[in-house]
Design an enzyme around this catalytic site. Structure first.
Site, PDB file in Angstrom:
ATOM      1  CE  LYS A 143     -10.640  -4.401  -4.551  1.00 39.74           C
ATOM      2  NZ  LYS A 143     -10.365  -3.031  -5.006  1.00 39.74           N
ATOM      3  CE  LYS A 188      -4.206  -1.719   0.181  1.00 38.92           C
ATOM      4  NZ  LYS A 188      -5.233  -1.437  -0.855  1.00 38.92           N
TER       5      LYS A 188
END
EC number: 5.1.1.-
Length: 340
Positions: A254, A156
């Site tokens: 997703k 991240k």
């Protein structure tokens, strides 16, 4: 057809900090779809970003109960699910879609990928996500992941330690493929500058570096870096993928974002028509919530299905991944079962 559900808490092993939030736990709702003595299962998780809390999910499912009772077969339900796309949040739709696929597979004693006409996914490497932590902690995590067998690590990004964090992870896991995900925290100019500096670390791809809503800016970035740019929040529908053609190297799909296996399949087909690569991503969820996407893993270049691996206690089992490799159980339907 009977629809029931119950909720439970999913607690993470450690807090996951990204550029827009920090998560310690989230609620999940198990959706049970029963017909002729067979039950299929799906899962929807709460999400601040997608505006889904526990009360909203349960109210939506309550409203669905009488509608689903009118279906004679799960196949008929799957045929009609696209019509509900404008009426239900994608996460709820995906849970019902998963439960219907699981029901059909359990009834017919066939795994979901077989029902979709897809070959069984082979042992599939999945990424593991390292949040916005101090570089030293990120390095310790990456080193431990490499020892466990992880070949792909997602880092991240979105704070002042981005450069140091990626460098530390690369040094700790020199053989791993690295993915970056700023969750839209960078500006276009910052993205180009940072990717130029990070390219020496062998970054495989960067997800949604800028805030969603301006796909033309993704095209501007793509023209200025050799690192593949993957659209995530900008890519939720087939129409989005058409709009992204030429602007991004790929899209992150997703199921909780697009509405389930059926919708994901259509988006994958569209991406491949445009010669775009596919990443399969997820939200933090149990193995039940992750399983539907695993059946599509053979159609993706990058697989980032680690939501269940981030949990302290996963209430379901059947997709593996703890050594960095996802392995379907071969059991009917989604191939998962309660862990106890």
């Amino acid at each position: 057809m009977k629809l029931t559900w119950h909720s439970y808490r999913l607690t993470l092993r450690e807090p996951l900090r990204i550029s827009r939030s920090t998560m310690h736990a989230r609620d999940a709702v198990q959706v049970d779809l029963s017909h002729d003595g067979v039950t299929g299962y799906g899962e929807v998780v709460t999400s601040v970003y997608y505006g889904l809390d526990l009360d909203a999910i349960e109210q939506l499912l309550t409203g669905l109960q009488p509608r689903l009772s009118g279906y004679d077969t799960p196949e008929a339900l799957l045929t009609d699910l696209p019509e509900l796309a404008g009426q239900l949040p994608a996460g709820v739709l995906a849970a019902v879609d998963a439960a219907a696929h699981d029901l059909i597979g359990r009834r017919d004693r066939a795994p979901a990928h077989q029902l979709l006409g897809l070959p069984a996914p082979s042992a599939t490497p999945t990424a593991y996500t390292i949040g916005l932590t101090a570089p030293a902690h990120a390095a310790d995590t990456a080193r431990a992941l490499a020892r466990r067998g992880f070949q792909v690590i997602k880092v991240k990004a979105g704070d002042d330690a981005d450069l140091a964090r990626v460098a530390a992870v690369r040094q700790a896991a020199p053989q791993a493929r690295l993915l970056l995900d700023p969750n839209g925290a960078w500006t276009p100019e910052q993205t180009v500058r940072l990717l130029e500096q990070l390219s020496r670390h062998g970054v495989d791809a960067v997800e949604q570096p800028i805030a969603p809503g301006t796909p033309q800016r993704l095209a501007w970035i793509s023209a200025r870096t050799e690192i593949p740019v993957i659209a995530d929040e900008d890519a939720a529908t087939v129409a989005h993928v058409h709009a992204l053609a030429g602007a991004a190297a790929g899209v992150n799909i997703k199921l909780a974002k697009c509405g389930g296996i059926g919708a994901a399949t259509r988006i994958i087909d569209t991406a491949h028509e445009h010669d775009m690569d596919v990443m399969l991503g997820c939200l933090v969820a149990s193995s039940l919530g992750i399983a539907p996407a695993v059946h599509l893993a053979g159609r993706a270049r990058w697989v980032d299905l680690d939501g269940h691996l981030l949990l302290r206690d996963d209430p379901w089992t059947g997709v593996g991944g703890h050594d960095g490799i996802l392995r379907l159980s071969g059991e009917p339907g989604l191939g998962v079962r309660p862990a106890r």
